[in-house]
Design an enzyme around this catalytic site. Structure first.
Site, short mmCIF file in Angstrom:
data_model
loop_
_atom_site.label_atom_id
_atom_site.label_comp_id
_atom_site.label_asym_id
_atom_site.label_seq_id
_atom_site.Cartn_x
_atom_site.Cartn_y
_atom_site.Cartn_z
N LYS A 50 76.98 15.10 -138.77
CA LYS A 50 77.82 15.87 -139.69
C LYS A 50 77.39 15.62 -141.13
O LYS A 50 77.27 16.56 -141.92
CB LYS A 50 79.29 15.48 -139.53
CG LYS A 50 79.93 16.05 -138.29
CD LYS A 50 81.31 15.46 -138.06
CE LYS A 50 81.90 15.98 -136.77
NZ LYS A 50 83.11 15.28 -136.35
N GLN A 94 87.70 11.69 -137.58
CA GLN A 94 86.97 11.62 -136.30
C GLN A 94 87.87 11.04 -135.21
O GLN A 94 88.42 9.95 -135.36
CB GLN A 94 85.71 10.75 -136.49
CG GLN A 94 84.82 10.68 -135.28
CD GLN A 94 84.19 12.02 -134.89
OE1 GLN A 94 83.77 12.78 -135.75
NE2 GLN A 94 84.17 12.30 -133.61
N ASP A 117 89.07 20.75 -139.40
CA ASP A 117 89.00 20.64 -137.93
C ASP A 117 90.09 21.48 -137.27
O ASP A 117 90.13 21.61 -136.05
CB ASP A 117 89.17 19.17 -137.52
CG ASP A 117 88.11 18.71 -136.53
OD1 ASP A 117 87.22 19.53 -136.20
OD2 ASP A 117 88.17 17.56 -136.10
#
Ligand code: NAP
Length: 294
Positions: A50, A94, A117
């Site tokens: 990422k 995450q 996200d």
């Protein structure tokens, strides 16, 4: 019949290139912050990609790495600080978090305007209500891959296997938003083979290696295999493994019209969609106009 393979790597590379082009036209470079707690090796690899791809697209990357034993309150405080920081456009927490941390409480500290996200209650609510918002990345990638086939989606029957917050539910809602007729199946559903055979678009997201058999696939169907499963591969040598999807690929490809491979199908779309969401979040928050479509 032999299916046309949907090349997720190529579609993702094209999206990343369009993101980079869009970034180059903006008055400033968006910043994506990634928060990782602990040393889960798979998450570490994913976070490194990422960071690399964010920079490659011309954006700034901030990497907040916290030890596995960081108290939940401290993780929440870091996420809240990023939410309050005007220089940060997107925040990704995450998952999974270490067991002592409630991910929902951490996500609640995340400004929905920076939720790249698409996992906060606000983003999920907007998706459920069919309102504009930041969409979860892997599900958004599935929809883009389906659109690249050129097949009409409206009125087609999409069958999603799995009902997780991360994949199953949002992907079902995205295909509903694309005017598909959607069925969500799960571990308590009856007669999965028959449900799958009724699918014009089949989206397995269950995490069971090669669970969907070839003869469960309707001839000509679009198969988007979200599953990523590591299995022993004795043919490659002792202790060797390989990645397979939730679909028995060769048999399914013999019947499907279109199919995504694993790896190289849905997987690469996730980071590309994350980068796109970061640009969309930056533009919405800062009042920047996008001169190219994303
Ligand atoms: P998850 O949270 O474990 O959810 C699995 C879902 O599958 C659950 O809803 C479960 O049903 C259902 N299920 C499990 N066994 C089943 C069975 N035998 N028959 C029918 N349904 C069954 O998993 P997830 O996070 O959604 O991930 C699913 C898969 O996608 C995994 O392989 C994961 O690695 C992969 N994935 C890939 C990407 C990517 O490509 N970048 C991103 C995320 C996930 P119940 O709800 O009834 O328990």
């Amino acid at each position: 019949m032999s299916a046309t393979v949907i090349d997720g790597k190529a579609v993702a590379a094209d999206l990343r290139a369009r993101v980079a082009q869009a970034v180059a036209t903006l008055p400033g470079a968006p910043t994506l912050a990634v928060v990782i707690v602990g040393e889960d090796p798979a998450s570490q690899v994913y976070v490194r990609s990422k960071v690399r791809e964010t920079k490659a697209a011309g954006m700034h990357s901030r990497h907040v790495e916290l030890p596995a034993d960081t108290p939940e309150a401290d993780v929440i405080a870091r996420v809240r600080a990023l939410s309050d920081d005007p220089a940060v456009d997107g925040i990704l927490v995450q998952l999974p978090m270490p067991a002592h941390i409630d991910a929902q409480r951490v996500l609640a500290a995340l400004d929905p305007a920076k939720d790249v996200d698409g996992l906060t209650d606000t983003s999920a609510g907007r998706l459920a209500l069919g309102r504009p918002g930041l969409r979860p990345c892997t599900p958004a990638g599935c929809l883009i891959l389906a659109q690249t086939t050129g097949e009409t989606l409206a009125g087609r029957h999409a069958v999603v296997l799995g009902r997780s917050i991360l994949v199953g539910r949002p992907v079902a809602l995205l295909f509903l938003g694309a005017d598909c007729t959607v069925t969500i199946a799960h571990s308590r559903s009856k007669d999965l083979p028959a449900l799958c055979r009724s699918a014009d678009i089949l989206i397995p997201a269950i995490g069971r290696p090669e669970f969907v058999q070839g003869d469960w696939v309707k001839p000509g169907a679009v198969v988007l295999d979200v599953g990523i499963n590591r299995v022993p591969a004795p043919d490659l040598g002792a202790d060797k493994t390989r990645l397979v999807g939730d679909v028995a690929y060769d048999a399914a490809a013999a019947r499907a019209g279109w199919i995504t491979p694993v790896p190289g199908g849905v997987g690469p779309m996730t980071i590309a969609c994350l980068l796109r969401n970061t640009v969309l979040a930056a533009c919405a928050r800062r009042g920047w106009a996008l001169s190219t479509g994303l």
